[in-house]
Design a protein around this motif. Sequence first.
Motif, PDB file in Angstrom:
ATOM      1  N   GLN A 140      43.271  39.094  12.608  1.00  0.00           N
ATOM      2  CA  GLN A 140      43.615  38.310  11.432  1.00  0.00           C
ATOM      3  C   GLN A 140      45.005  37.704  11.597  1.00  0.00           C
ATOM      4  OE1 GLN A 140      42.976  40.701   7.766  1.00  0.00           O
ATOM      5  NE2 GLN A 140      42.171  42.254   9.146  1.00  0.00           N
ATOM      6  N   GLU A 141      45.219  36.562  10.961  1.00  0.00           N
ATOM      7  CA  GLU A 141      46.555  35.971  10.925  1.00  0.00           C
ATOM      8  C   GLU A 141      47.526  36.941  10.267  1.00  0.00           C
ATOM      9  OE1 GLU A 141      47.898  32.771   7.931  1.00  0.00           O
ATOM     10  OE2 GLU A 141      47.305  31.612   9.707  1.00  0.00           O
ATOM     11  N   GLN A 142      48.720  37.073  10.830  1.00  0.00           N
ATOM     12  CA  GLN A 142      49.716  37.989  10.286  1.00  0.00           C
ATOM     13  C   GLN A 142      51.031  37.254  10.034  1.00  0.00           C
ATOM     14  OE1 GLN A 142      49.026  41.086   9.470  1.00  0.00           O
ATOM     15  NE2 GLN A 142      47.039  41.316  10.491  1.00  0.00           N
TER      16      GLN A 142
ATOM     17  N   PRO B 244      49.033  33.600  14.552  1.00  0.00           N
ATOM     18  CA  PRO B 244      47.587  33.430  14.438  1.00  0.00           C
ATOM     19  C   PRO B 244      46.823  34.621  15.010  1.00  0.00           C
ATOM     20  CG  PRO B 244      48.433  32.152  16.275  1.00  0.00           C
ATOM     21  CD  PRO B 244      49.636  32.705  15.551  1.00  0.00           C
ATOM     22  N   ALA B 245      45.566  34.736  14.603  1.00  0.00           N
ATOM     23  CA  ALA B 245      44.696  35.758  15.175  1.00  0.00           C
ATOM     24  C   ALA B 245      44.602  35.546  16.682  1.00  0.00           C
ATOM     25  CB  ALA B 245      43.312  35.688  14.537  1.00  0.00           C
ATOM     26  N   VAL B 246      44.532  36.652  17.403  1.00  0.00           N
ATOM     27  CA  VAL B 246      44.477  36.611  18.863  1.00  0.00           C
ATOM     28  C   VAL B 246      43.375  37.546  19.351  1.00  0.00           C
ATOM     29  CG1 VAL B 246      46.857  35.881  19.322  1.00  0.00           C
ATOM     30  CG2 VAL B 246      46.384  38.283  18.855  1.00  0.00           C
TER      31      VAL B 246
ATOM     32  N   SER C  19      49.880  36.773  24.630  1.00  0.00           N
ATOM     33  CA  SER C  19      50.022  36.749  26.086  1.00  0.00           C
ATOM     34  C   SER C  19      49.646  38.067  26.739  1.00  0.00           C
ATOM     35  CB  SER C  19      51.468  36.394  26.463  1.00  0.00           C
ATOM     36  OG  SER C  19      51.789  35.091  26.039  1.00  0.00           O
ATOM     37  N   VAL C  20      49.488  39.135  25.963  1.00  0.00           N
ATOM     38  CA  VAL C  20      49.091  40.416  26.546  1.00  0.00           C
ATOM     39  C   VAL C  20      47.587  40.608  26.372  1.00  0.00           C
ATOM     40  CG1 VAL C  20      51.364  41.434  26.205  1.00  0.00           C
ATOM     41  CG2 VAL C  20      49.630  41.706  24.414  1.00  0.00           C
ATOM     42  N   THR C  21      47.004  41.382  27.265  1.00  0.00           N
ATOM     43  CA  THR C  21      45.551  41.587  27.256  1.00  0.00           C
ATOM     44  C   THR C  21      45.151  43.058  27.236  1.00  0.00           C
ATOM     45  OG1 THR C  21      45.469  41.491  29.676  1.00  0.00           O
ATOM     46  CG2 THR C  21      45.125  39.417  28.485  1.00  0.00           C
ATOM     47  N   GLU C  22      46.092  43.950  27.527  1.00  0.00           N
ATOM     48  CA  GLU C  22      45.784  45.378  27.627  1.00  0.00           C
ATOM     49  C   GLU C  22      46.867  46.185  26.920  1.00  0.00           C
ATOM     50  OE1 GLU C  22      43.519  45.322  31.951  1.00  0.00           O
ATOM     51  OE2 GLU C  22      45.649  45.834  31.896  1.00  0.00           O
TER      52      GLU C  22
ATOM     53  N   ASN D 158      46.498  31.027  20.167  1.00  0.00           N
ATOM     54  CA  ASN D 158      45.702  30.199  19.274  1.00  0.00           C
ATOM     55  C   ASN D 158      44.213  30.512  19.359  1.00  0.00           C
ATOM     56  OD1 ASN D 158      47.925  28.756  18.312  1.00  0.00           O
ATOM     57  ND2 ASN D 158      47.911  27.453  20.130  1.00  0.00           N
ATOM     58  N   THR D 159      43.856  31.483  20.176  1.00  0.00           N
ATOM     59  CA  THR D 159      42.454  31.837  20.349  1.00  0.00           C
ATOM     60  C   THR D 159      42.043  32.845  19.290  1.00  0.00           C
ATOM     61  OG1 THR D 159      42.706  31.522  22.716  1.00  0.00           O
ATOM     62  CG2 THR D 159      40.758  32.727  21.983  1.00  0.00           C
ATOM     63  N   THR D 160      40.917  32.623  18.662  1.00  0.00           N
ATOM     64  CA  THR D 160      40.415  33.519  17.627  1.00  0.00           C
ATOM     65  C   THR D 160      39.291  34.379  18.197  1.00  0.00           C
ATOM     66  OG1 THR D 160      40.923  31.892  15.928  1.00  0.00           O
ATOM     67  CG2 THR D 160      39.351  33.638  15.345  1.00  0.00           C
TER      68      THR D 160
END
Length: 205
Positions: free
Chosen positions: A83-85, A93-95, A177-180, A55-57
Amino acid sequence: MKLIPLFVLSSLLLVGCGSGGSSSSSPDENSGNPIEVPDEGQKPGTDPGDGEEGNTTPEEPLPAPGDTFAEQMLYAVNQARSQEQNCGGQIMPAVPALTWDYDLESAAFSHSSDMANNNFMSHTGSDGSSPQDRIEAEGYSWSTWAENVAAGQNDINAVMTSWMNSPGHCKNIMNGSVTEMGASYVENSSTQYGIYWTQVFAKPR
């Protein structure tokens, strides 16, 4: 955006987990084992797009893409994530943007090389390895991961279009949930599809 030219193939791989030219996998969050993410209206064992972080933009505009494959693939993925997909009817939502990780790139290169050298497309390596095995072999300590593979697409735009048009792959790309991430492609003109792509997404432990 100008992409690194590869070559144009006469056909794309149209098999593999029911998705035109690509396949996706993510771990079962309860067991840590990889599962296939169905593409067309089936319910996966877990949803790689779920998570509070989704939910973080992003707060800052993306930097312009660079000249290297890594810079251009990262830009393409982060452009989608900004962008929202609509991933097969599920609005994602955009992440936040991902960062590039060279251990994940090495895991992706290992698998793309395996597929190109042995003329197959699957999440299971020719030695029986899973995406998790390949990530851990690079010394990456993960808390979650996901993998997309594809074959036959001639450039980053084409493979990203294929993945974004497939619900399971789209959800992996939009996974909050992924960052890399890391990614790779390997060409072998003597194989059926000529070029083999792998994206690996993860969050360190």
